[in-house]
Enzyme design. Structure first.
Site, PDB file in Angstrom:
ATOM      1  N   HIS A   5       9.265 -15.466  48.688  1.00  9.83           N
ATOM      2  CA  HIS A   5       8.198 -14.890  49.504  1.00  9.83           C
ATOM      3  C   HIS A   5       8.655 -14.815  50.962  1.00  9.83           C
ATOM      4  CE1 HIS A   5       5.760 -15.540  45.992  1.00  9.83           C
ATOM      5  NE2 HIS A   5       5.890 -16.847  46.082  1.00  9.83           N
TER       6      HIS A   5
ATOM      7  N   GLU B  73       3.748 -22.103  50.251  1.00 10.63           N
ATOM      8  CA  GLU B  73       2.888 -22.627  49.196  1.00 10.63           C
ATOM      9  C   GLU B  73       3.296 -24.045  48.817  1.00 10.63           C
ATOM     10  OE1 GLU B  73       3.767 -20.667  45.230  1.00 10.63           O
ATOM     11  OE2 GLU B  73       5.170 -19.568  46.501  1.00 10.63           O
TER      12      GLU B  73
ATOM     13  N   HIS C 207      12.575 -19.558  44.163  1.00 10.51           N
ATOM     14  CA  HIS C 207      11.921 -20.489  43.244  1.00 10.51           C
ATOM     15  C   HIS C 207      11.460 -19.772  41.991  1.00 10.51           C
ATOM     16  CE1 HIS C 207       8.670 -18.657  45.618  1.00 10.51           C
ATOM     17  NE2 HIS C 207       7.913 -18.826  44.552  1.00 10.51           N
TER      18      HIS C 207
ATOM     19  N   ARG D   9      10.878 -10.148  43.644  1.00 11.88           N
ATOM     20  CA  ARG D   9      11.603 -10.621  42.462  1.00 11.88           C
ATOM     21  C   ARG D   9      13.102 -10.455  42.679  1.00 11.88           C
ATOM     22  NH1 ARG D   9       7.985  -7.230  39.422  1.00 11.88           N
ATOM     23  NH2 ARG D   9       6.107  -8.381  38.866  1.00 11.88           N
TER      24      ARG D   9
END
Length: 323
Positions: A104, A121, A179, A199
């Site tokens: 991200h 996150e 991740h 991705r």
């Protein structure tokens, strides 16, 4: 709306049927859906791609964002004064199959290129299969050229940091961290209010349309931190023992402050600087405040405006998020 009209908002979560999802959010958490698989429940969300909806009181039927427009900035608290939108998104995630290798962007990159926030996150592992693993950054530092070469040669797995996962593990994932949640992992995620994902690899998997899912290699290379993770992970988090509860600190950054409350009895909470978001991870709990009493079950989510004092009673495990 005045402070006296503030009350705890019980939220109904939008559900997502991504191809890697399973059915534990229906069978274990009681989410009702006609979807054949439920990958994610967005239990606290003001994002346009899946807003939560208030299910009680005078704001019933409004999205959380619409309700906050009625309540005003005081409902969020002074801790949120520097955010131009609701800061967090909380999800429950059931990965029956592995997710793509992804990353991200930062706020700066996302706002310039996507018109959205970046995404930092954290994950709390609610449950997992024996032998489950996830990807958390790199085993050692690599350069951008090697990153690209390994994507193109399908050898990226050789340098990724695969981690054995256990129930109760914590992972803090700053933007730029490559991740992937692995197969057989049930996770609670607290993140920035964003839905931007790049991705890197999807193992050649086909989407629902029968075509390979889109990759975002150039953007991923531009935003990725290709060094090993620097934050502690796994069985970490300071624990505070109270009379009837223990509170485990999960993560804190400028976007959110997350804790896990294990309660057997009662505890009183009031946050004078920020709203409080609660998600019941296990058991049942009664929430009492001057505005009313609410019986909450596993999977239930409630948004509590800033300044409301409330008491939790029961034998339960609750994920708490504020700013």
């Amino acid at each position: 709306m005045t402070d006296s009209n503030f009350y705890p908002l019980i939220l109904k979560a939008p559900l997502k049927d991504y191809i890697w999802g399973g059915n534990r959010l229906k069978t274990d958490f009681g989410f009702e859906s006609d979807l054949s698989k439920v990958a994610e429940a967005w239990v606290v969300s003001c994002h346009k791609d899946g807003p939560s909806v208030v299910s009680n009181g005078c704001l019933k039927g409004k999205t959380l964002e619409e309700a906050l427009e009625v309540l005003g900035a005081d409902a969020l608290g002074v801790a949120c004064k520097d955010f131009d939108r609701f800061p967090i998104l909380v999800k429950l995630i059931d990965a029956k199959d592995r997710l793509s290798i992804q990353v991200h962007p930062s706020d700066e990159y996302a706002r310039a290129n996507e018109g959205d926030n970046g995404k930092t996150e954290m994950w709390y592992v609610i449950d997992c299969d024996d032998g489950a693993q996830l990807v958390y950054g790199f085993k050692h530092s690599i350069g951008s050229d090697e990153f690209r070469e390994r994507i193109e040669s399908n050898t990226l797995d050789e340098v990724l940091n695969y981690v054995d996962v256990h129930k109760g593990d914590i992972f803090f994932i700053p933007s730029g961290t490559v991740h992937a949640i692995g197969k057989g992992i049930l996770i609670a995620e607290i993140q920035q209010n964003s839905n931007v994902t790049y991705r890197v690899s999807d193992y050649g998997r086909l989407g629902a349309d029968g075509k390979p899912r889109q990759l975002h290699v150039e953007k991923a290379i531009a935003v990725s931190n290709t060094n090993p993770p620097s934050d502690p992970y796994g069985n970490v988090g300071e624990v505070t023992v109270c009379e009837d509860s223990t509170v485990r600190h999960l993560a804190k950054c400028k976007y959110f402050d997350a804790n896990l409350i294990d309660l057997d009895g009662s505890c009183k909470i009031k946050n004078t600087e920020s709203f409080v978001s609660l998600v019941v991870i296990d058991g049942n709990v009664e929430l009492e405040s001057d505005q009313g009493s609410y019986d909450l079950e596993k999977g239930d989510s409630v948004f509590i405006p800033c300044g409301i004092e409330f008491t939790l009673k029961g034998n339960t495990q609750i994920l708490s998020a504020s700013v």
